[in-house]
Design an enzyme around this catalytic site. Structure first.
Site, mmCIF file in Angstrom:
data_model
loop_
_atom_site.group_PDB
_atom_site.id
_atom_site.type_symbol
_atom_site.label_atom_id
_atom_site.label_comp_id
_atom_site.label_asym_id
_atom_site.label_seq_id
_atom_site.Cartn_x
_atom_site.Cartn_y
_atom_site.Cartn_z
ATOM 1 N N GLY A 83 32.063 12.746 18.209
ATOM 2 C CA GLY A 83 30.979 11.928 18.745
ATOM 3 C C GLY A 83 31.475 10.523 19.047
ATOM 4 O O GLY A 83 30.761 9.540 18.898
ATOM 5 N N MET B 32 27.528 5.002 17.256
ATOM 6 C CA MET B 32 28.132 5.015 15.929
ATOM 7 C C MET B 32 29.605 5.419 15.998
ATOM 8 O O MET B 32 30.451 4.843 15.320
ATOM 9 C CB MET B 32 27.364 5.967 15.013
ATOM 10 C CG MET B 32 26.028 5.414 14.542
ATOM 11 S SD MET B 32 26.193 3.933 13.520
ATOM 12 C CE MET B 32 26.984 4.615 12.064
ATOM 13 N N GLY C 228 27.576 11.702 9.073
ATOM 14 C CA GLY C 228 26.456 10.770 9.109
ATOM 15 C C GLY C 228 25.327 11.262 9.988
ATOM 16 O O GLY C 228 24.310 10.571 10.139
ATOM 17 N N ASN D 99 22.192 7.789 5.297
ATOM 18 C CA ASN D 99 22.340 6.401 5.735
ATOM 19 C C ASN D 99 23.593 5.826 5.080
ATOM 20 O O ASN D 99 23.755 5.910 3.868
ATOM 21 C CB ASN D 99 21.109 5.580 5.347
ATOM 22 C CG ASN D 99 21.012 4.289 6.128
ATOM 23 O OD1 ASN D 99 21.982 3.563 6.287
ATOM 24 N ND2 ASN D 99 19.820 3.989 6.617
ATOM 25 N N PHE D 100 24.471 5.229 5.888
ATOM 26 C CA PHE D 100 25.704 4.660 5.357
ATOM 27 C C PHE D 100 25.594 3.159 5.109
ATOM 28 O O PHE D 100 26.569 2.542 4.680
ATOM 29 C CB PHE D 100 26.872 4.942 6.298
ATOM 30 C CG PHE D 100 27.458 6.308 6.116
ATOM 31 C CD1 PHE D 100 28.448 6.528 5.173
ATOM 32 C CD2 PHE D 100 27.016 7.378 6.864
ATOM 33 C CE1 PHE D 100 28.992 7.791 4.983
ATOM 34 C CE2 PHE D 100 27.548 8.642 6.697
ATOM 35 C CZ PHE D 100 28.540 8.855 5.745
ATOM 36 N N HIS E 291 13.147 2.846 14.464
ATOM 37 C CA HIS E 291 14.473 3.038 15.036
ATOM 38 C C HIS E 291 14.435 2.870 16.549
ATOM 39 O O HIS E 291 13.362 2.851 17.164
ATOM 40 C CB HIS E 291 15.009 4.430 14.692
ATOM 41 C CG HIS E 291 15.500 4.557 13.289
ATOM 42 N ND1 HIS E 291 14.645 4.750 12.217
ATOM 43 C CD2 HIS E 291 16.751 4.509 12.764
ATOM 44 C CE1 HIS E 291 15.356 4.809 11.100
ATOM 45 N NE2 HIS E 291 16.625 4.676 11.398
ATOM 46 N N LYS F 216 16.934 7.608 19.270
ATOM 47 C CA LYS F 216 17.141 8.417 18.068
ATOM 48 C C LYS F 216 16.552 9.805 18.270
ATOM 49 O O LYS F 216 15.409 9.952 18.703
ATOM 50 C CB LYS F 216 16.522 7.739 16.845
ATOM 51 C CG LYS F 216 16.787 8.492 15.544
ATOM 52 C CD LYS F 216 16.412 7.662 14.334
ATOM 53 C CE LYS F 216 16.595 8.442 13.041
ATOM 54 N NZ LYS F 216 18.000 8.882 12.852
ATOM 55 N N GLY G 62 16.240 10.669 8.568
ATOM 56 C CA GLY G 62 16.751 11.289 7.353
ATOM 57 C C GLY G 62 16.621 10.370 6.156
ATOM 58 O O GLY G 62 16.374 10.821 5.033
ATOM 59 N N THR G 63 16.773 9.072 6.397
ATOM 60 C CA THR G 63 16.631 8.103 5.302
ATOM 61 C C THR G 63 15.212 8.103 4.749
ATOM 62 O O THR G 63 15.011 8.063 3.529
ATOM 63 C CB THR G 63 17.001 6.693 5.787
ATOM 64 O OG1 THR G 63 18.346 6.700 6.249
ATOM 65 C CG2 THR G 63 16.859 5.672 4.670
#
Length: 264
Positions: free
Chosen positions: A9, A14, A96, A124-125, A152, A156, A162-163
Site C-alpha cells: 500500500g 499511510m 495497520g 491505531n498506531f 475521519h 476512509k 477500528g479504534t
C-alpha cells in the site's frame, strides 16, 4: 544490521509516510514497495538515497527483496491476501489496516503459527490514541453511560473506525457489563443515534479537512467526562509503526494493539 521492510500500500497516504519514516531511521531500511497503482518498476526514495523495486505483485517483490517485515496499510481484503502471501515466505507482519474481523485475526494467528512468524496488528498506531483507550478503560468502571464520536477524513473506507470499536469493547470489558443505552421515544430522522455496541452509541463523521479524531464521553448525574485525542498529521502514527517493526522481529505469534508494548 538494519531491519529490511517492504511496504504494502506504498502509494497511499499511510504507506507513503511509512516510507518517509524508514528513510529517516538508521535501524530500518525500505527494500521494496507494492501498490495496485504502481507505475514503472522503481520507486525513488524521498530522501534521495536511491530507488527500490515497486510492483503490483506482492509475491514477486517478497521473493526478490526477502524482507524481514511487511508493513500493510491497505483495505481488509488486500491485507488478508497479503498476510497469506507473506506468511508463506516467512515474512513478519505489521498490519495497520482496519476493518479486520475476529475471524480474520484468528486466521492471521494460524498463519503465524504455521509459518513461524509474528504479527503486530493495531487499530491505531498513534501512541496518544492508545493512551486514550487505556484511560477510557479506566473510567468505564465508574460510569453507566457513554458515547463515542469519531471523526475521519472522507476517504476512509470503513465506519465506524477500528479504534472506536476497539475502545468500546475495552470499555465494556473493564465495566463487566453493557452500558445503559438511551433510546429516544421518537426518532424523527433514522439512525440519528448512530450505531450501538455494548450499550455505547458510536457516531461517525466523515469530512474533508479531518484526519483522525475521537472523543469518548461519559455521563452521570450532574457531570460528564470527555477523553479526546486528535491526530493532525500522519506523522503521529509513525512512532508506533517504528516500535511495531522493531518488536515484531523479536517475537512469535500475534500481538493485537500496542498496549502491551507500552506496558499498559
Amino acid at each position: 544490521m538494519a531491519i529490511e521492510v517492504v511496504v504494502h500500500g506504498a502509494a497511499g497516504g499511510m504507506g507513503s509516510e511509512v516510507i518517509n519514516t524508514l528513510c529517516r531511521d538508521e535501524g530500518l531500511r525500505a527494500v521494496g514497495a507494492v501498490d495496485l497503482q504502481a507505475k514503472g518498476d522503481l520507486l525513488t526514495l524521498p530522501d534521495g538515497s536511491g530507488d527500490i523495486p515497486i510492483s503490483t505483485d506482492l509475491e514477486a517483490i517478497l521473493l526478490r527483496c526477502r524482507p524481514d517485515v511487511m508493513v500493510d496499510f491497505t483495505i481488509r481484503d488486500a491485507a488478508m491476501l497479503a498476510a497469506r502471501v507473506a506468511a508463506k515466505q516467512g515474512v513478519n507482519l505489521v498490519i495497520g489496516t482496519t476493518g479486520l474481523s475476529t475471524e480474520d485475526i484468528d486466521e492471521i494467528r494460524e498463519l503465524c503459527h504455521n509459518g513461524g512468524i509474528a504479527a503486530i496488528i493495531a487499530p491505531n498506531f498513534s501512541l496518544g490514541a492508545v493512551v486514550m483507550t487505556h484511560l477510557a478503560r479506566l473510567a468505564a468502571r465508574y460510569f453507566d453511560s457513554a458515547e463515542i464520536i469519531e471523526k475521519h477524513h472522507d476517504k476512509k473506507a470503513d465506519a465506524p473506525s477500528g479504534t472506536a470499536l476497539a475502545t468500546a469493547r475495552a470499555m465494556a470489558e473493564a465495566r463487566g457489563k453493557r452500558f445503559k443505552y438511551t433510546t429516544p421515544e421518537k426518532e424523527t430522522l433514522a439512525r440519528t443515534r448512530g450505531g450501538e455496541t455494548e450499550g455505547i452509541a458510536i457516531h461517525s463523521v466523515r469530512l474533508p479537512g479531518l484526519l483522525a479524531h475521537q472523543e469518548v464521553i461519559f455521563g452521570a448525574l450532574g457531570q460528564t467526562l470527555t477523553i479526546r485525542h486528535d491526530s493532525i498529521s500522519r506523522e503521529s502514527f509513525m512512532p508506533g509503526v517504528v516500535m511495531a517493526i522493531r518488536e515484531v522481529v523479536k517475537t512469535k505469534g500475534v500481538i493485537y494493539g500496542l498496549e502491551s508494548l507500552l506496558g499498559l
